[in-house]
Design a protein around this motif. Structure first.
Motif, mmCIF file in Angstrom:
data_model
loop_
_atom_site.group_PDB
_atom_site.id
_atom_site.type_symbol
_atom_site.label_atom_id
_atom_site.label_comp_id
_atom_site.label_asym_id
_atom_site.label_seq_id
_atom_site.Cartn_x
_atom_site.Cartn_y
_atom_site.Cartn_z
ATOM 1 N N TYR A 1 0.536 -0.305 7.385
ATOM 2 C CA TYR A 1 1.709 -1.030 6.900
ATOM 3 C C TYR A 1 1.587 -1.432 5.432
ATOM 4 O O TYR A 1 2.594 -1.560 4.740
ATOM 5 N N ALA A 2 0.369 -1.591 4.939
ATOM 6 C CA ALA A 2 0.203 -1.857 3.508
ATOM 7 C C ALA A 2 0.567 -0.625 2.692
ATOM 8 O O ALA A 2 1.237 -0.726 1.659
ATOM 9 N N LEU A 3 0.155 0.553 3.148
ATOM 10 C CA LEU A 3 0.527 1.786 2.458
ATOM 11 C C LEU A 3 2.047 1.993 2.467
ATOM 12 O O LEU A 3 2.634 2.382 1.458
ATOM 13 N N ALA A 4 2.664 1.725 3.593
ATOM 14 C CA ALA A 4 4.117 1.871 3.681
ATOM 15 C C ALA A 4 4.822 0.873 2.769
ATOM 16 O O ALA A 4 5.811 1.219 2.102
ATOM 17 N N ALA A 5 4.327 -0.353 2.695
ATOM 18 C CA ALA A 5 4.942 -1.360 1.824
ATOM 19 C C ALA A 5 4.828 -0.957 0.358
ATOM 20 O O ALA A 5 5.808 -1.027 -0.395
ATOM 21 N N VAL A 6 3.648 -0.507 -0.042
ATOM 22 C CA VAL A 6 3.449 -0.073 -1.431
ATOM 23 C C VAL A 6 4.327 1.143 -1.736
ATOM 24 O O VAL A 6 4.934 1.237 -2.802
ATOM 25 N N PHE A 7 4.414 2.071 -0.800
ATOM 26 C CA PHE A 7 5.256 3.249 -0.975
ATOM 27 C C PHE A 7 6.705 2.852 -1.239
ATOM 28 O O PHE A 7 7.331 3.325 -2.189
ATOM 29 N N TRP A 8 7.253 1.981 -0.391
ATOM 30 C CA TRP A 8 8.654 1.582 -0.557
ATOM 31 C C TRP A 8 8.870 0.823 -1.859
ATOM 32 O O TRP A 8 9.898 0.997 -2.526
ATOM 33 N N LEU A 9 7.936 -0.021 -2.235
ATOM 34 C CA LEU A 9 8.081 -0.740 -3.500
ATOM 35 C C LEU A 9 8.074 0.214 -4.687
ATOM 36 O O LEU A 9 8.893 0.079 -5.607
#
Length: 94
Positions: free
Chosen positions: A75-83
């Motif tokens: 979920y950290a990777l997904a959050a950084v990706f979306w940002l």
């Protein structure tokens, strides 16, 4: 001319807001999962539904051995990706 700039400014703001809200959903999912929330919790079930939809391929890309590490990485990777993606799109529109 000014009307076109105003529209792209609003659109870039909306795109940025989408990225921040999506990252927030991912962070809330991490916190709820790590705190031991279950599907009985209404907030957890709503956040789980949205985060599972928005995690895209990041949910299967890395599988660390420990369950907490897996949740954090995914979920950290997904959050950084979306940002990053929404920030780039917003800057292109400006």
């Amino acid at each position: 001319m000014a009307s076109g700039r105003k529209k792209t400014g609003v659109l870039s703001t909306v795109i940025n807001l989408f990225g921040v809200l999506t990252a927030l959903v991912m962070i809330i999912r991490m916190l709820l999962q790590l705190s031991g929330s279950t599907a009985d919790n209404v907030l957890f079930s709503v956040v789980k539904t949205w985060s599972d939809l928005l995690v895209l391929w990041w949910g299967n890309i890395i599988k660390p051995a420990g369950a907490p590490a897996s949740v954090i990485v995914t979920y950290a990777l997904a959050a950084v990706f979306w940002l990053l993606v929404t920030r780039i799109l917003a800057r292109v529109l400006r």
